[in-house]
Design an enzyme around this catalytic site. Structure first.
Site, PDB file in Angstrom:
ATOM      1  N   ARG A 101       0.836  -1.221   0.000  1.00 10.15           N
ATOM      2  CA  ARG A 101       0.000   0.000   0.000  1.00 10.15           C
ATOM      3  C   ARG A 101       0.860   1.257   0.000  1.00 10.15           C
ATOM      4  O   ARG A 101       0.341   2.370  -0.002  1.00 10.15           O
ATOM      5  CB  ARG A 101      -0.906   0.002   1.234  1.00 10.15           C
ATOM      6  N   SER A 102       2.180   1.091   0.024  1.00  8.48           N
ATOM      7  CA  SER A 102       3.058   2.260   0.081  1.00  8.48           C
ATOM      8  C   SER A 102       2.872   3.233  -1.086  1.00  8.48           C
ATOM      9  O   SER A 102       2.858   4.454  -0.880  1.00  8.48           O
ATOM     10  CB  SER A 102       4.523   1.815   0.154  1.00  8.48           C
ATOM     11  N   ASP A 158      10.197   0.895  11.003  1.00 12.70           N
ATOM     12  CA  ASP A 158       9.035   0.135  11.473  1.00 12.70           C
ATOM     13  C   ASP A 158       8.770   0.362  12.962  1.00 12.70           C
ATOM     14  O   ASP A 158       7.638   0.597  13.376  1.00 12.70           O
ATOM     15  CB  ASP A 158       9.230  -1.361  11.208  1.00 12.70           C
ATOM     16  N   GLY A 178      10.203 -12.640  15.590  1.00 13.21           N
ATOM     17  CA  GLY A 178      10.710 -12.555  14.226  1.00 13.21           C
ATOM     18  C   GLY A 178      11.247 -11.170  13.913  1.00 13.21           C
ATOM     19  O   GLY A 178      11.516 -10.359  14.801  1.00 13.21           O
ATOM     20  N   TYR A 218      -2.480  -5.423   9.540  1.00 15.89           N
ATOM     21  CA  TYR A 218      -3.533  -4.468   9.179  1.00 15.89           C
ATOM     22  C   TYR A 218      -4.489  -5.017   8.114  1.00 15.89           C
ATOM     23  O   TYR A 218      -5.367  -4.296   7.642  1.00 15.89           O
ATOM     24  CB  TYR A 218      -2.944  -3.121   8.734  1.00 15.89           C
ATOM     25  N   LYS A 275      14.632  -6.937   3.280  1.00  9.07           N
ATOM     26  CA  LYS A 275      15.108  -6.035   4.339  1.00  9.07           C
ATOM     27  C   LYS A 275      16.521  -6.364   4.822  1.00  9.07           C
ATOM     28  O   LYS A 275      17.313  -5.451   5.074  1.00  9.07           O
ATOM     29  CB  LYS A 275      14.124  -6.037   5.507  1.00  9.07           C
ATOM     30  N   GLU A 296      22.206   3.227  14.283  1.00 10.11           N
ATOM     31  CA  GLU A 296      22.405   2.216  15.323  1.00 10.11           C
ATOM     32  C   GLU A 296      21.268   1.206  15.372  1.00 10.11           C
ATOM     33  O   GLU A 296      21.490   0.016  15.606  1.00 10.11           O
ATOM     34  CB  GLU A 296      22.565   2.901  16.689  1.00 10.11           C
TER      35      GLU A 296
END
Length: 280
Positions: free
Chosen positions: A22-23, A109, A135, A223, A72, A84
């Site tokens: 949805r970005s 996030d 996770g 979501y 990621k 950091e």
């Protein structure tokens, strides 16, 4: 509608697959709202092509990108400079490119998660938090909560993963056996589900909130659906809930500011606009 020109600032989201993201919806909403000459596009990138695609974006003049599943950790290795938080997690979700070609990365996030809670007036300093899961998503959430002074307990079906997370992040946190957490809820102020339990198309799971403290706040980073089984169970008990959509919206703000030069606002209009796509 904003018209882009040859001077447009361009950013993207990279994933494999990418159609679920949805970005593009929310970033292009902001571009239109602030009348910015720019665009944000989805790119389906195979894992083996990630590094050369990122390098190509730098060469082509892109301002940066987001990366989503499964990129990621690999994107972290493509960065020349990270903060950091990213070093602790060994992953990034937001990249921006300096004028000299330096690739910078961070993970937003956890910051987005914390911002979504503060948006709903949830106090986090010394808040007793129970995290379900260990996770990649849990790593972001735990790091951010630790930074704001929350007291963290982690439970996971595989207890060794929870222990590994605590050791990797080098934080002070407690551990709870997975089978014990439903009976221990009266000890906590905030319950956070970072697992895929309850996500649309994933495993069904009955969340038992029988022993929840009346003032327990319950949140889920999932979501889709907006009201997950956990949030439904909490609402049925009259508990305060915070849905996962807010995290999605808030985590996008830093990237947008880095790429397009405006710190955007998360408000009801944006929330409903993005939420409408979840119902289609």
């Amino acid at each position: 509608m904003t018209i882009i020109t040859g001077r447009a600032k361009i950013a993207a989201v990279l994933g494999w697959p990418i159609q679920h993201s949805r970005s593009p919806l929310l970033h292009n909403f902001w571009l239109d709202r602030y009348q910015i000459d720019g665009a944000y596009i989805p790119l389906a990138v195979k894992p083996e092509d990630l590094r050369k695609v990122i390098q190509g974006m730098v060469a082509a003049g892109f301002k940066g990108c987001n990366v989503t599943i499964p990129h990621k950790e690999a994107a972290y290795l493509c960065c020349d400079r990270v903060d950091e938080a990213a070093k602790k997690m060994q992953s990034v979700n937001t990249l921006w490119f300096e004028p000299d070609g330096t690739i910078c990365g961070t993970s937003t996030d956890g910051l987005g998660f914390v911002a979504s809670l503060l948006d709903q007036e949830v106090s986090l300093k010394r808040c007793k938090v129970l995290i379900l899961g260990a996770g990649g998503a849990a790593r972001s959430v735990v790091t951010a909560l630790s930074d704001v002074g929350a007291v963290i307990t982690i439970t996971n079906r595989t207890s060794s993963k929870a222990k590994q997370l605590i050791n990797d992040l080098d934080i002070k946190a407690n551990q709870l056996n997975w089978e014990d957490w439903p009976n221990s809820l009266e000890q906590f102020d905030l319950l956070v589900n970072t697992t895929s339990l309850g996500m649309e198309g994933k495993e069904d799971f009955a969340f038992d909130l029988t022993y929840a403290h009346p003032k327990l706040v319950v949140t889920d980073i999932v979501y889709v659906p907006r009201v997950t089984p956990l949030l439904k169970a909490a609402q049925d008990k009259g508990l305060k809930t915070v849905e996962g959509l807010g995290m999605l919206l808030h985590q996008a703000r830093l990237g947008f500011e880095k790429w397009f030069g405006v710190n955007p606002t998360v408000d009801q209009e944006l929330t409903e606009y993005v939420a409408s796509s979840l119902r289609k």
